[in-house]
Design an enzyme around this catalytic site. Structure first.
Site, PDB file in Angstrom:
ATOM      1  N   SER A   1     -22.518 -51.204 -36.502  1.00  0.00           N
ATOM      2  CA  SER A   1     -23.099 -52.347 -35.798  1.00  0.00           C
ATOM      3  C   SER A   1     -24.324 -52.827 -36.564  1.00  0.00           C
ATOM      4  O   SER A   1     -25.039 -52.014 -37.169  1.00  0.00           O
ATOM      5  CB  SER A   1     -23.512 -51.958 -34.373  1.00  0.00           C
ATOM      6  OG  SER A   1     -24.304 -52.973 -33.773  1.00  0.00           O
TER       7      SER A   1
ATOM      8  N   TYR B   1     -28.598 -46.222 -29.256  1.00  0.00           N
ATOM      9  CA  TYR B   1     -27.333 -46.745 -29.794  1.00  0.00           C
ATOM     10  C   TYR B   1     -27.493 -47.078 -31.269  1.00  0.00           C
ATOM     11  O   TYR B   1     -26.658 -46.686 -32.104  1.00  0.00           O
ATOM     12  CB  TYR B   1     -26.919 -47.978 -28.999  1.00  0.00           C
ATOM     13  CG  TYR B   1     -25.789 -48.766 -29.600  1.00  0.00           C
ATOM     14  CD1 TYR B   1     -24.481 -48.329 -29.487  1.00  0.00           C
ATOM     15  CD2 TYR B   1     -26.028 -49.971 -30.264  1.00  0.00           C
ATOM     16  CE1 TYR B   1     -23.430 -49.062 -30.038  1.00  0.00           C
ATOM     17  CE2 TYR B   1     -24.995 -50.709 -30.811  1.00  0.00           C
ATOM     18  CZ  TYR B   1     -23.692 -50.253 -30.698  1.00  0.00           C
ATOM     19  OH  TYR B   1     -22.656 -50.975 -31.238  1.00  0.00           O
TER      20      TYR B   1
END
Length: 259
Positions: free
Chosen positions: A137, A151
């Protein structure tokens, strides 16, 4: 006319392939001739039993069950797409991230890939070929301190692990790559935009703008579609990308502002 990309006969595992970008990737790989198995905790009605493995990949037992089923049903694997990821961490910055929240983020975004690779990549090495794609990501580069610190850190760990794995197994015929999307227009992200819109007293398009603003803007003016991300993954998995390994491909509409 022959397709530019061919995946005929490739044996493929796509984790979390029942919704969003995972489902788009599964659909495209099948269109291109691959034999695909996917995983999730529960099987949707539209996916047959033979093409699906029900497992909780945040556990060692779940990863072992998937690896065993892949070997039994496919006789091995040629491509692994590690799509599984996400975040359930609360807002509130670093102080809200107690140990349990950190464990959840690592168990979802790092350990499934590490465990499945440990179980399946040796078979790729033995056959002298294979492709492993870790879906990371842009959050690893652009963490949002209010909510995505854990995250983003887990995805950064995944990226570092992926690079190290590529250096170890690429000389043995196994390519390892990373795909790092920005905002993808999935059903879940539309629901997020709708919640933000209602809270701000605006419409859905206004909610989408709020998300883009939080990311610092998307130069092309919109998120990627699941199909666009799937297209990139399929190319990298194909023989058209035969000399590409050890690198990261960002697909974010220009969100990351640095070189």
């Amino acid at each position: 006319m022959e397709n530019f990309i061919q995946l005929n006969g490739k044996r493929v595992l796509v984790t979390a392939g029942t919704k969003g970008t995972g489902a788009a990737t599964v659909d495209l790989f099948r269109q291109l001739g691959a034999e695909v198995i996917t995983t999730a905790r529960a099987r949707p009605n539209e996916i047959s039993d033979s093409a699906f493995i029900s497992a909780d990949l945040t556990t060692e037992e779940g990863c072992e069950a998937v690896a065993g089923a892949v070997r039994e049903r496919l006789g091995g694997v040629d491509v692994i797409v590690h799509m599984l990821g996400g975040s359930s961490a609360p807002g509130g910055g670093f102080q809200a991230l107690i140990d349990d929240e950190w464990r959840k983020e690592l168990d979802l975004n790092l350990f499934p890939a590490v465990r499945l690779d440990r179980l399946l990549v040796p078979g790729m090495v033995a056959q002298g070929s294979g492709v492993v794609i870790h879906v990371s990501s842009i959050q690893r580069l652009l963490p949002l301190p209010e909510a995505t610190t854990a995250y983003a850190a887990a995805k950064a760990a995944l990226s570092t692990y992926s690079k190290s794995l590529s250096k170890e197994v690429s000389p043995k015929g196994v390519r390892v790559l990373r795909v790092s999307p920005g905002w993808i227009l999935t059903d879940a992200s539309v629901q997020l935009a709708d919640r933000l819109a209602k809270a701000a007293g605006t419409d859905l398009e206004g909610g989408k703008t709020l998300i883009m603003d939080a990311l610092g803007g998307i130069p092309i003016g919109r998120p990627s579609s699941p199909e666009e991300v799937a297209n990139l993954i399929a190319f990298l998995a194909s023989d058209r990308a035969a000399t590409i390994t050890g690198v990261e491909y960002i697909i974010d509409g220009g969100t990351v502002p640095t070189v």
